[in-house]
Design a protein around this motif. Sequence first.
Motif, PDB file in Angstrom:
ATOM      1  N   GLU A 137      45.007 -12.392 -14.816  1.00  0.00           N
ATOM      2  CA  GLU A 137      43.553 -12.411 -14.921  1.00  0.00           C
ATOM      3  C   GLU A 137      43.044 -13.808 -15.310  1.00  0.00           C
ATOM      4  O   GLU A 137      43.764 -14.604 -15.926  1.00  0.00           O
ATOM      5  CB  GLU A 137      43.068 -11.390 -15.956  1.00  0.00           C
ATOM      6  CG  GLU A 137      43.215  -9.952 -15.514  1.00  0.00           C
ATOM      7  CD  GLU A 137      42.481  -9.005 -16.448  1.00  0.00           C
ATOM      8  OE1 GLU A 137      42.021  -9.490 -17.517  1.00  0.00           O
ATOM      9  OE2 GLU A 137      42.352  -7.819 -16.121  1.00  0.00           O
ATOM     10  N   SER A 138      41.778 -14.047 -14.986  1.00  0.00           N
ATOM     11  CA  SER A 138      41.095 -15.299 -15.346  1.00  0.00           C
ATOM     12  C   SER A 138      39.852 -14.955 -16.156  1.00  0.00           C
ATOM     13  O   SER A 138      39.110 -14.026 -15.806  1.00  0.00           O
ATOM     14  CB  SER A 138      40.701 -16.073 -14.081  1.00  0.00           C
ATOM     15  OG  SER A 138      39.893 -17.185 -14.404  1.00  0.00           O
ATOM     16  N   ASP A 139      39.643 -15.679 -17.250  1.00  0.00           N
ATOM     17  CA  ASP A 139      38.488 -15.398 -18.112  1.00  0.00           C
ATOM     18  C   ASP A 139      37.177 -15.542 -17.351  1.00  0.00           C
ATOM     19  O   ASP A 139      36.227 -14.774 -17.564  1.00  0.00           O
ATOM     20  CB  ASP A 139      38.491 -16.337 -19.321  1.00  0.00           C
ATOM     21  CG  ASP A 139      39.629 -16.034 -20.275  1.00  0.00           C
ATOM     22  OD1 ASP A 139      40.140 -14.884 -20.237  1.00  0.00           O
ATOM     23  OD2 ASP A 139      40.014 -16.931 -21.059  1.00  0.00           O
TER      24      ASP A 139
ATOM     25  N   ASN B 172      32.423  -3.380 -19.162  1.00  0.00           N
ATOM     26  CA  ASN B 172      32.049  -4.381 -18.159  1.00  0.00           C
ATOM     27  C   ASN B 172      32.017  -3.808 -16.750  1.00  0.00           C
ATOM     28  O   ASN B 172      31.604  -4.479 -15.805  1.00  0.00           O
ATOM     29  CB  ASN B 172      33.011  -5.568 -18.184  1.00  0.00           C
ATOM     30  CG  ASN B 172      32.881  -6.387 -19.448  1.00  0.00           C
ATOM     31  OD1 ASN B 172      31.814  -6.420 -20.055  1.00  0.00           O
ATOM     32  ND2 ASN B 172      33.955  -7.044 -19.852  1.00  0.00           N
TER      33      ASN B 172
ATOM     34  N   SER C 194      35.326   1.285 -20.052  1.00  0.00           N
ATOM     35  CA  SER C 194      35.236  -0.025 -19.396  1.00  0.00           C
ATOM     36  C   SER C 194      33.786  -0.498 -19.438  1.00  0.00           C
ATOM     37  O   SER C 194      33.025  -0.320 -18.480  1.00  0.00           O
ATOM     38  CB  SER C 194      35.725   0.072 -17.946  1.00  0.00           C
ATOM     39  OG  SER C 194      35.645  -1.181 -17.316  1.00  0.00           O
TER      40      SER C 194
ATOM     41  N   LYS D 253      31.000  -8.742 -13.880  1.00  0.00           N
ATOM     42  CA  LYS D 253      30.833  -7.549 -13.055  1.00  0.00           C
ATOM     43  C   LYS D 253      30.801  -7.904 -11.572  1.00  0.00           C
ATOM     44  O   LYS D 253      30.217  -8.895 -11.167  1.00  0.00           O
ATOM     45  CB  LYS D 253      29.541  -6.828 -13.436  1.00  0.00           C
ATOM     46  CG  LYS D 253      29.374  -5.475 -12.740  1.00  0.00           C
ATOM     47  CD  LYS D 253      28.154  -4.735 -13.258  1.00  0.00           C
ATOM     48  CE  LYS D 253      28.018  -3.374 -12.589  1.00  0.00           C
ATOM     49  NZ  LYS D 253      26.859  -2.626 -13.100  1.00  0.00           N
TER      50      LYS D 253
ATOM     51  N   THR E 175      35.012  -5.470 -12.347  1.00  0.00           N
ATOM     52  CA  THR E 175      34.836  -6.922 -12.458  1.00  0.00           C
ATOM     53  C   THR E 175      35.472  -7.644 -11.280  1.00  0.00           C
ATOM     54  O   THR E 175      36.183  -7.049 -10.456  1.00  0.00           O
ATOM     55  CB  THR E 175      35.449  -7.451 -13.765  1.00  0.00           C
ATOM     56  OG1 THR E 175      36.875  -7.279 -13.689  1.00  0.00           O
ATOM     57  CG2 THR E 175      34.910  -6.712 -14.976  1.00  0.00           C
TER      58      THR E 175
ATOM     59  N   ASP F  68      36.564 -14.849 -14.411  1.00  0.00           N
ATOM     60  CA  ASP F  68      36.358 -13.749 -13.474  1.00  0.00           C
ATOM     61  C   ASP F  68      36.100 -12.420 -14.177  1.00  0.00           C
ATOM     62  O   ASP F  68      36.018 -11.375 -13.512  1.00  0.00           O
ATOM     63  CB  ASP F  68      37.576 -13.596 -12.556  1.00  0.00           C
ATOM     64  CG  ASP F  68      37.665 -14.727 -11.539  1.00  0.00           C
ATOM     65  OD1 ASP F  68      36.617 -15.326 -11.254  1.00  0.00           O
ATOM     66  OD2 ASP F  68      38.772 -15.011 -11.051  1.00  0.00           O
ATOM     67  N   ASN F  69      35.958 -12.451 -15.481  1.00  0.00           N
ATOM     68  CA  ASN F  69      35.705 -11.222 -16.228  1.00  0.00           C
ATOM     69  C   ASN F  69      34.214 -10.909 -16.221  1.00  0.00           C
ATOM     70  O   ASN F  69      33.582 -10.743 -17.260  1.00  0.00           O
ATOM     71  CB  ASN F  69      36.232 -11.360 -17.660  1.00  0.00           C
ATOM     72  CG  ASN F  69      36.314 -10.006 -18.356  1.00  0.00           C
ATOM     73  OD1 ASN F  69      36.463  -8.966 -17.705  1.00  0.00           O
ATOM     74  ND2 ASN F  69      36.213 -10.019 -19.676  1.00  0.00           N
TER      75      ASN F  69
ATOM     76  N   ASN G  85      37.857  -9.754 -11.619  1.00  0.00           N
ATOM     77  CA  ASN G  85      39.304  -9.623 -11.842  1.00  0.00           C
ATOM     78  C   ASN G  85      39.839  -8.343 -11.217  1.00  0.00           C
ATOM     79  O   ASN G  85      40.908  -8.335 -10.586  1.00  0.00           O
ATOM     80  CB  ASN G  85      39.603  -9.638 -13.344  1.00  0.00           C
ATOM     81  CG  ASN G  85      39.754 -11.045 -13.891  1.00  0.00           C
ATOM     82  OD1 ASN G  85      40.269 -11.931 -13.217  1.00  0.00           O
ATOM     83  ND2 ASN G  85      39.305 -11.261 -15.124  1.00  0.00           N
ATOM     84  N   ASP G  86      39.084  -7.247 -11.365  1.00  0.00           N
ATOM     85  CA  ASP G  86      39.503  -5.958 -10.795  1.00  0.00           C
ATOM     86  C   ASP G  86      39.555  -6.037  -9.277  1.00  0.00           C
ATOM     87  O   ASP G  86      40.497  -5.530  -8.640  1.00  0.00           O
ATOM     88  CB  ASP G  86      38.537  -4.856 -11.224  1.00  0.00           C
ATOM     89  CG  ASP G  86      38.548  -4.650 -12.732  1.00  0.00           C
ATOM     90  OD1 ASP G  86      39.618  -4.841 -13.349  1.00  0.00           O
ATOM     91  OD2 ASP G  86      37.479  -4.331 -13.298  1.00  0.00           O
TER      92      ASP G  86
END
Length: 936
Positions: free
Chosen positions: A386-388, A493, A491, A393, A496, A390-391, A498-499
């Motif tokens: 994951e990338s911060d 958020n 969840s 929606k 996202t 990209d957190n 990331n998802d």
Amino acid sequence: MKIANDRKMLVAAGAAVVALGTGTVGVNADTVRAAVNNGNTPDAASNSATSTTNTATDQSTNTTKTVSSETDPSTGKTTTTITTSKTTGTPSQIADQQSNVDKAGEAVTTAQSAADTAQTKADATSAAASSADTAYASAASSQAQAGAAVGSAANDVNAASSAQQAAQAAADKANDKAVKQQQSVVDQAKAQTQTDTQAASTAQSQAKSQAAAVSSAAQAVNAASASVDKAQQNVKDKQKALNNIQGVDATKAQQHVDNAQAAVNNRQNDVKDKTAAQTQLDQKVVDAQKAKDKADANLKEHNQKVSNAQKQVNDAKTAVANDNQTVANTQKQLDGVNAKLNNTETKQTLNVPSDLATKLSNYQSTGKYENSQEDTDALNKNIFVESDKDNVKFDPFAPMSDADRNYYNLYVIDLINQARTQVGLKPVVASELAKNYAKQVSDNYTAEKYEFNHDLGMLSKTSAQMHAGWTGENIAWRGAYAIFNNHPDASPNGYTVNDFKRDIYEAISGMLLNDAGSEYGHAINFLNPDAYSFGFSYRIGNMDGGDIDGDASVILNFEGIKNQSTVITDNTTELKNQAARLETQLKSQKATTQADQVKLDSAVAALQALQNDNAQQAAADAATALVAAQKAASNNRKALSQAQVALAAAKSDLATAQAELNNAKKSQAEKQAEINDATAKLSDAKAALAKAQSNLSEKQQVLAAANRQQKALKDKVVALQAKVADDQKAEAAAQAKLNDMKNATAALAKANDALAIARSKYVLAKADYAKATKAAEAAKAVKDQADSANEQAQAELKTALASLATAKTTLASAQAELARLQKVTTTTTVVVTGGKTDKGDGKTDNGQAENGKIVNGETVTDKTEANNSVAGNSQSVQSMALTEGHTNVSAEKQAKVPELPQMGDEKSETSVIGIIMMLFASILTMLGLSDKKKKA
């Protein structure tokens, strides 16, 4: 034989010249004068003058001597002129030096030609460099503008997308029921506006009528007030008349007269003193004005210097400000590029067994798949990171911009190519055709409400329509979106970025390494050696199709094609190149800023030095002194005026006191009658005043009431007008909302068109930027080449100019030496002899001894003319007299002048001729001796 003094003097002069030889007679040589008789003029044998000239030249020394003689028969005087000319250098030296000058001149000509050639070359390269600089600056500016256009176009796409979403939401809400309800709101607002407008109009009419009433009442008050003023003045006049008649007794009146006279005397003295003081104060003002004018002139000059210095400071500040702005702009561009570079996400790594393609090929041939465990091991090692950033929606329902679609297609191609590279296959590319084909396929699935399956007919038809050359499709259903939306507490958020990226990563990894249930068809598609590109897109749908419900989630589709098209590239490399160029540009701009800052500091220091000058204070002091002088003069002038007014008042008081004294002397009976009449008139005036004041009070009360009523009406009008304005705003808002509802469908269509146009412009802007970047790089290369050529040409010019300067210096030195050698020194001696004698008393007329020389009306003078004669070469000529016994005796010691020969004496004439012949012989002998000495 007796030889007269004048002949002896001539021989002495000639002897002195022989003794000097070739020496030069300097400008300080003593003057030689001959004693001659100024008696009667002899009878002339002939009236025509006779003259002779002889010239001799010594070539070895460049010495020329000329002797010329001329006799005036009318006076018997003979003038002999001896001229000697000689150069500083010898002919050989002059010839050698002329050769040096000629050689130096040729060197200058050669150097000048080389310098001219270098100058022409330098001018050409400088012009070329300047042109290249201009072209590069223009290309760089075009590149920057194109870059800005790309950013602007991206912003326009985002704005158009937001507007389209808003228009879609508005269109969804604009149903018939809502339109009908809003129409009712508009009708009510219009009715309220009309009611309040009518009320405001009525109130305005009432206020207008009341304003007329107020105006009438005010006029009445003004008229009554004027009557009161007139009545009050009448009372004052009648009271004054009574007071004047009543007066005082004669004794008091006389005392008043005496006091008034004393006051007049005092006032007159005061006026006299102040008049004298005014004259002095006016002169001080004149002096102060002159001092101020001088200080102002100095200040004007100083201010001009300050203005010039301030201009330099302002110009320097402007330059520094421009430099800082330029640096800031470049820094901003660099920061933006670096930000883009720093925002690149963490690289996702996907590993597959190196023999995966071989195993798939064997499976297709034999139906058997070997060593699936290594696939499982690789699958378990493939972990999404994951990338911060990209957190945030991710809304699958929101339209995705073309730039984002490019981004995710590149993301997919990177993952597929990692697998293809590891198994030895050629990488595929991200292309516009594959991207658009995948998007069209997902849109078709959405329109058909298609289940989670492949629609082969649609795929083939769409491929034919778009000339894609479709090779295969992989689709994946991911349930994360439905889970996160149905469980917001777990969840917060939601779904996202990331998802979304994880769904893509895990779908590709699973299709490659866990695809036995699909007979490895997905893996075979991804590793198809004939595939040119893969396009990626997605949709929201259910497993069984139909309407979207709570179980719907993201369905990913990957479309392989073999037809080529425009490649979508990653801009990271270009960003790095752009960052390097901006850093170089920033370094140069900072250097320019620093240099301009030094100039600014220098200009500020110069300005501060001028500002510290006392010219401003001197002018201020002079102005203060002038103001003080003017104030003193003005104060005294006012005091003088006041004193003059006081004097006039004192004189008036004196006249009044005199009149009172005269009144006091009237008879009591006559005065009483006047008093009674004045008293009656005063009573009548007071009664009229009381009546006028009562009338004024009544009118003022009427006016106050009218004003109060008018204010109330005005307040009512203002309140109603404000309410009408509010009603109109509410009506306009309601109407606008109604119009929006009615136009929602058209607005949505317009927003859709605007979004499509914005996306098209973004694509064109990126193409323009790429073109501008290429042009800027080409212009930079031309500029660098031109700068290099110019630097070399300037260096060659500098060398040529230095050589020319050296050659010119050598030539100037040689010419100066030649001029020195060619300098000519000229010496001239003039001898005048002859003329009548006196009566024979042994003395010359008008002759006398002076400073050791014999002087009379005629002179024998040595004249020396030298061009820059060298010091030390001059010799003095001594005047000597010879006696009969040839004994040398100084003229200073000659006590008595011997007898002069008589005119017509044959011996005298023969002596004169002999002397002249001796002189010629002496000169010729001197020249001959000089020649012999030279030859020796």
